[in-house]
Design a protein around this motif. Structure first.
Motif, mmCIF file in Angstrom:
data_model
loop_
_atom_site.group_PDB
_atom_site.id
_atom_site.type_symbol
_atom_site.label_atom_id
_atom_site.label_comp_id
_atom_site.label_asym_id
_atom_site.label_seq_id
_atom_site.Cartn_x
_atom_site.Cartn_y
_atom_site.Cartn_z
ATOM 1 N N VAL A 183 16.243 55.085 46.622
ATOM 2 C CA VAL A 183 17.656 55.175 45.915
ATOM 3 C C VAL A 183 17.965 56.048 45.048
ATOM 4 O O VAL A 183 16.944 56.420 44.174
ATOM 5 C CB VAL A 183 18.202 53.905 45.514
ATOM 6 C CG1 VAL A 183 18.252 52.644 46.710
ATOM 7 C CG2 VAL A 183 17.779 53.232 44.106
ATOM 8 N N TYR A 244 23.938 52.410 43.957
ATOM 9 C CA TYR A 244 22.519 53.237 44.298
ATOM 10 C C TYR A 244 22.292 53.563 45.735
ATOM 11 O O TYR A 244 21.646 52.751 46.437
ATOM 12 C CB TYR A 244 21.337 52.027 43.957
ATOM 13 C CG TYR A 244 21.308 51.818 42.351
ATOM 14 C CD1 TYR A 244 20.553 52.581 41.703
ATOM 15 C CD2 TYR A 244 21.844 50.945 41.636
ATOM 16 C CE1 TYR A 244 20.380 52.260 40.341
ATOM 17 C CE2 TYR A 244 21.709 50.417 40.354
ATOM 18 C CZ TYR A 244 21.201 51.290 39.979
ATOM 19 O OH TYR A 244 20.934 51.134 38.379
ATOM 20 N N VAL A 246 21.293 54.867 49.084
ATOM 21 C CA VAL A 246 19.833 54.881 49.780
ATOM 22 C C VAL A 246 19.642 56.309 50.329
ATOM 23 O O VAL A 246 20.422 56.791 51.103
ATOM 24 C CB VAL A 246 19.863 53.814 50.853
ATOM 25 C CG1 VAL A 246 18.614 54.184 51.822
ATOM 26 C CG2 VAL A 246 19.993 52.669 50.323
#
Length: 284
Positions: A183, A244, A246
């Motif tokens: 991430v 976050y 990916v």
């Protein structure tokens, strides 16, 4: 023939029924007698089926039967020589199901990125069916268990065992799946806490069963997430909602079946311990 008369001269009518087996052939009569006595004349001997399934040697299988540790269709068997149909009878040893149907197949594929979770693709794109072309050409009708989107890599199962496949994907059985995500952002303990406490997504709340930060480096983090949810893109959406995004996602494990060192594009058969564990997880 005139029926015999009773003492008062009226005909005596018999209520006796014809013998049940009087019109059966010798083969049918033997089968009926075997059924009545609780034995079978067809199928294979139980200890032979157990030995072929890899449970134990034939002699040790006989000892398991003597000890009352073997069940067939829910009934404990303690008599030697019992015959079973390995394709239809459910056999358990110490309560754990033994797979005896030799026609069933179970594979694990490490799906590469860019491969679609379909057995064929009308647009000619690469799909998981390409990796089992040899098996399907030989007459095995395999299908994938669940899905991974094209950009997600990792473990996907293929089988012709419909009952196991249905249970592995049904929410009722809560089969865990483990992912490793790369991430954007250097994650900290707050991310782990948030993952385990849960997040409200547009289709309802979701939370991880467990989470761990494996590494952080150069503005990115490697995060392991375990959950039993099966909603579409759920891991990507969960991490994005927490800030976050990916960059790469790999499914590494389903229940106790793990990729380990299996390289992308490689197909392997499940071993007996893995299959037994899956059966136990879904109550088969």
């Amino acid at each position: 023939m005139t029926p015999p008369a009773s003492r008062d001269g009226t005909p005596q009518v018999s209520n006796a029924r014809p013998a049940r087996h009087q019109h059966l052939s010798d083969e049918e009569l033997r089968a009926a007698l075997a059924e009545a006595s609780g034995s079978r004349t067809d199928g294979e001997r139980l200890q032979k089926v157990l030995a072929r399934a890899g449970v134990a040697s034939r002699r040790h299988s006989e000892q398991l039967i003597d000890a009352g540790r073997v069940e067939v269709n829910g009934k404990t068997v303690t008599r030697q020589g019992v015959r079973v149909n390995p394709e239809t009878d459910v056999i358990r040893v110490d309560g754990v199901r033994v797979q005896t149907d030799q026609s069933l197949r179970y594979f694990v594929l490490n799906k590469p990125r860019g491969v679609h979770s379909t057995m064929s693709d009308d647009m000619g794109r690469p799909c998981v069916g390409d990796f089992v072309a040899e098996q399907t050409a030989a007459g095995q009708r395999l299908f994938h268990v669940g899905r991974l989107d094209a950009d997600t890599e990792g473990l996907i199962m293929l089988t012709n065992d419909g009952e196991l496949a249905n249970r592995l994907t049904h929410p009722r059985y809560e089969v865990s799946k483990t992912y490793v995500a790369t991430v954007l952002g250097e994650a900290d303990r707050e991310l782990v806490r948030a993952l385990c406490e849960g997040v409200e997504l547009d289709d309802g709340p979701v939370k991880a069963d467990s989470a761990q930060i494996i590494d952080t480096y150069n503005g990115e983090s490697l995060v392991r997430v375990e959950l039993h949810e099966g909603r579409k893109h759920v891991v990507r959406r969960l991490l994005k909602a927490l800030g976050y995004p990916v960059q790469r996602l790999v499914r590494t494990k389903i229940h106790t079946v793990a990729l380990g060192e299996q390289r992308p594009g490689i197909l392997r058969a499940l071993n007996r311990a893995e299959l037994t564990s899956l059966y136990k997880a879904v109550g088969l």
